[in-house]
Design a protein around this motif. Structure first.
Motif, mmCIF file in Angstrom:
data_model
loop_
_atom_site.group_PDB
_atom_site.id
_atom_site.type_symbol
_atom_site.label_atom_id
_atom_site.label_comp_id
_atom_site.label_asym_id
_atom_site.label_seq_id
_atom_site.Cartn_x
_atom_site.Cartn_y
_atom_site.Cartn_z
ATOM 1 N N ALA A 193 63.008 -72.114 39.587
ATOM 2 C CA ALA A 193 62.232 -72.028 38.344
ATOM 3 C C ALA A 193 61.953 -73.428 37.833
ATOM 4 O O ALA A 193 62.807 -74.306 37.918
ATOM 5 N N ARG A 194 60.759 -73.650 37.334
ATOM 6 C CA ARG A 194 60.438 -74.955 36.763
ATOM 7 C C ARG A 194 59.441 -74.791 35.632
ATOM 8 O O ARG A 194 58.661 -73.842 35.589
ATOM 9 N N LEU A 195 59.506 -75.750 34.716
ATOM 10 C CA LEU A 195 58.521 -75.828 33.650
ATOM 11 C C LEU A 195 57.460 -76.833 34.056
ATOM 12 O O LEU A 195 57.772 -77.869 34.649
ATOM 13 N N LEU A 196 56.221 -76.523 33.759
ATOM 14 C CA LEU A 196 55.107 -77.416 34.060
ATOM 15 C C LEU A 196 54.389 -77.770 32.767
ATOM 16 O O LEU A 196 54.153 -76.889 31.925
ATOM 17 N N TYR A 197 54.073 -79.039 32.644
ATOM 18 C CA TYR A 197 53.317 -79.523 31.474
ATOM 19 C C TYR A 197 52.020 -80.114 31.989
ATOM 20 O O TYR A 197 52.023 -81.076 32.745
ATOM 21 N N ILE A 198 50.907 -79.507 31.613
ATOM 22 C CA ILE A 198 49.614 -79.939 32.129
ATOM 23 C C ILE A 198 48.736 -80.341 30.953
ATOM 24 O O ILE A 198 48.432 -79.513 30.086
ATOM 25 N N PRO A 199 48.335 -81.627 30.896
ATOM 26 C CA PRO A 199 47.475 -82.045 29.777
ATOM 27 C C PRO A 199 46.193 -81.220 29.748
ATOM 28 O O PRO A 199 45.692 -80.808 30.799
ATOM 29 N N ALA A 200 45.691 -80.985 28.545
ATOM 30 C CA ALA A 200 44.459 -80.202 28.391
ATOM 31 C C ALA A 200 43.357 -80.773 29.273
ATOM 32 O O ALA A 200 43.179 -81.992 29.355
ATOM 33 N N GLY A 201 42.674 -79.898 29.988
ATOM 34 C CA GLY A 201 41.553 -80.317 30.815
ATOM 35 C C GLY A 201 41.940 -80.819 32.191
ATOM 36 O O GLY A 201 41.085 -81.084 33.040
ATOM 37 N N GLN A 202 43.261 -80.925 32.458
ATOM 38 C CA GLN A 202 43.745 -81.496 33.708
ATOM 39 C C GLN A 202 43.975 -80.398 34.760
ATOM 40 O O GLN A 202 44.427 -79.313 34.441
ATOM 41 N N ALA A 203 43.694 -80.713 36.031
ATOM 42 C CA ALA A 203 43.996 -79.783 37.120
ATOM 43 C C ALA A 203 45.444 -79.977 37.577
ATOM 44 O O ALA A 203 45.994 -81.069 37.439
ATOM 45 N N VAL A 204 46.055 -78.922 38.094
ATOM 46 C CA VAL A 204 47.403 -79.030 38.636
ATOM 47 C C VAL A 204 47.303 -79.535 40.072
ATOM 48 O O VAL A 204 46.655 -78.913 40.904
ATOM 49 N N PRO A 205 47.909 -80.694 40.363
ATOM 50 C CA PRO A 205 47.753 -81.263 41.698
ATOM 51 C C PRO A 205 48.609 -80.550 42.739
ATOM 52 O O PRO A 205 49.595 -79.902 42.380
ATOM 53 N N ASP A 206 48.211 -80.713 43.990
ATOM 54 C CA ASP A 206 49.057 -80.310 45.128
ATOM 55 C C ASP A 206 49.603 -78.907 44.949
ATOM 56 O O ASP A 206 50.800 -78.713 44.809
ATOM 57 N N HIS A 207 48.726 -77.946 44.934
ATOM 58 C CA HIS A 207 49.203 -76.629 44.561
ATOM 59 C C HIS A 207 49.174 -75.616 45.693
ATOM 60 O O HIS A 207 48.826 -74.466 45.515
ATOM 61 N N GLY A 208 49.497 -76.067 46.889
ATOM 62 C CA GLY A 208 49.698 -75.087 47.945
ATOM 63 C C GLY A 208 51.057 -74.447 47.748
ATOM 64 O O GLY A 208 51.989 -75.091 47.312
ATOM 65 N N HIS A 209 51.192 -73.173 48.025
ATOM 66 C CA HIS A 209 52.538 -72.599 47.958
ATOM 67 C C HIS A 209 52.744 -71.558 49.033
ATOM 68 O O HIS A 209 51.829 -70.897 49.497
ATOM 69 N N ARG A 210 53.995 -71.488 49.430
ATOM 70 C CA ARG A 210 54.393 -70.410 50.325
ATOM 71 C C ARG A 210 55.162 -69.376 49.510
ATOM 72 O O ARG A 210 55.640 -69.685 48.422
ATOM 73 N N GLY A 211 55.298 -68.205 50.034
ATOM 74 C CA GLY A 211 56.058 -67.193 49.307
ATOM 75 C C GLY A 211 55.310 -66.709 48.071
ATOM 76 O O GLY A 211 54.112 -66.908 47.925
ATOM 77 N N THR A 212 56.062 -66.085 47.176
ATOM 78 C CA THR A 212 55.488 -65.563 45.939
ATOM 79 C C THR A 212 55.700 -66.575 44.826
ATOM 80 O O THR A 212 56.770 -67.164 44.727
ATOM 81 N N GLU A 213 54.681 -66.779 44.010
ATOM 82 C CA GLU A 213 54.828 -67.667 42.862
ATOM 83 C C GLU A 213 54.411 -66.941 41.592
ATOM 84 O O GLU A 213 53.337 -66.354 41.524
#
Lengths: 216, 215
Positions: free
Chosen positions: B129-149
């Motif tokens: 589990a993790r918390l993510l903080y994304i500035p308004a208007g910003q894309a989330v980088p490097d977002h490949g994932h395996r499994g269920t998210e």
């Protein structure tokens, strides 16, 4: 459903010098209480909650302790540990009866959640985050009708489960015993609930209505 | 309070949560969503009732003398009072606030680049589990994932090719979903995410130290 409280008060008296006679009284009264109440476990648990009624507790123990034990053994716990854990669960029921709300859960449901949490403690030593207590409308006087309705709908749910074809029932049981891992559930698209026949959906729907009724 | 939530917990996740078979990280996301969503809470009640009926069908005789033993155990045991309701801390519902030790101001963020920050929460193995903080208007980088998210929005909103997700909305993504979530303009976006695939770290040392420091 109310009980005559007076015999229970006697049990709160200083311990008898003849403990087995006292125990026999508890057992006799438990049988009488069970016969009078049919299977109104909610009334039994409220008697435990409101006046520490040991006879009502004994009746609850005789019904639910074997079911907790059976549930845990089917979940892969050893019989000896399941026996001990069933004792723990019943002790929790006695101590935490104040937390029981008959408008939100039947006794079977509540006992299931205690047993489930104990199983998680034992198996994984991991926490199980619980939702915070939501305000479900203003604090009202206990609504006997809502509690009764919930108990009836829960009983209907049990009947629906019993009437399911064996394979479908086994799937649901496995999911609750923890035999079906998360990834297995994931692999079976829409399972288990997707394949469950309309009867159980209908029963769940009725239960939902009574939950919503309880929330006002 | 909950009328704006449009993306809910799936039946199979809710049933697994009711059964108590989810990894802790997933349970944390669900408990947090359930704290915001009356509708899923009511559905959870149904699945727990179903669990109660499964329990009703699982009868195995107790040992001789077990009732006597239990009556002896409860002798003199005082009832436990109803505990005080646990409170949310800012935008963090109670179950999440417990892991963080308070609200968003208590989070020990680590930069991921481009203003995006994350904080891994201490949970048992099997999922992260993790918390993510994304500035308004910003894309989330490097977002490949395996499994269920699972991704639960706590503040602000994000949108990807599938839909828009605001506070309380839960996105359930499997390996097939290639998405680039972008935080909406306006408020910075805070999400709670859990995945059952191992998280990739840039350096070996932090990975080795993770169980030590519980970062």
């Amino acid at each position: 459903m109310m009980f005559d409280a007076s015999p229970a008060q006697n049990l709160d008296a200083p311990p008898s010098r003849r403990p087995y006679a006292a125990l026999a009284r508890v057992k006799r009264r438990a049988e009488k209480v069970t016969a009078e109440a049919g299977e109104d476990w909610t009334a039994h648990l409220l008697a435990v909650r409101d006046r520490q009624d040991r006879a009502a507790f004994a009746a609850l123990f005789q019904h639910f302790a074997p079911r907790v034990k059976g549930f845990l053994v089917k979940s892969g716990t050893s019989p000896a540990q399941a026996e001990e854990c069933a004792q723990d669960v019943m002790e929790t029921l006695w101590q935490k009866a104040q937390l029981f709300d008959p408008e939100r859960a039947s006794v079977a449901t509540w006992v299931f959640t205690i047993a489930r949490n104990r199983r998680i403690d034992m198996a994984r030593r991991a926490a199980r985050p619980e939702p915070e207590d939501l305000p479900w409308g203003p604090e009202a006087e206990p609504d006997q009708h809502a509690a009764l309705e919930l108990a009836q709908e829960t009983a209907l749910l049990g009947e629906a489960l019993a009437r399911l074809p064996q394979a479908q029932r086994a799937l649901i049981e496995k999911a609750f015993y923890g035999d079906l891992s998360h990834s297995e559930i994931s692999e079976q698209t829409g399972l288990p609930m997707g394949t469950v026949k309309s009867r159980i959906r209908l029963a769940l729907e009725k239960l939902r209505q009574s939950f919503e009724g309880a929330r006002g | 309070m909950t009328t704006t939530i449009r993306h809910h917990v799936s039946d199979r996740l809710l049933m697994a949560y009711a059964a108590g078979t989810l990894p802790e990280a997933f349970s944390l996301v669900l408990a947090t969503h359930l704290s915001l969503c009356d509708e899923c809470r009511a559905r959870l009640g149904e699945y727990e009732a179903l669990g109660g009926q499964v329990l009703e069908r699982s009868d195995l005789a107790m040992a001789e003398g077990s009732l006597e033993a239990c009556l002896a155990r409860i002798e003199g045991l005082a009832p436990v009072a109803r505990p005080q309701p646990r409170r949310a801390h800012g935008v963090f519902p109670a179950p999440l606030a417990k892991y963080v030790g308070g609200g968003p101001e208590k989070v020990k963020w680590r930069p991921l680049g481009m203003g995006v920050r994350q904080a891994i929460l201490p949970t048992a193995r099997g999922a992260t589990a993790r918390l993510l903080y994304i500035p308004a208007g910003q894309a989330v980088p490097d977002h490949g994932h395996r499994g269920t998210e699972l991704t639960l929005v706590l503040q602000g909103a994000f949108a990807d090719s599938t839909d828009r997700f605001g506070r309380g909305d839960l996105e359930i993504a499997d390996e097939d979903l290639e998405h680039t979530p972008i935080a909406e303009a306006g408020e910075d976006c805070i999400c709670l995410a859990a995945t059952d695939a191992p998280l990739r770290f840039n350096a070996l040392i932090p990975r080795l130290l993770q169980p030590v420091f519980r970062i």
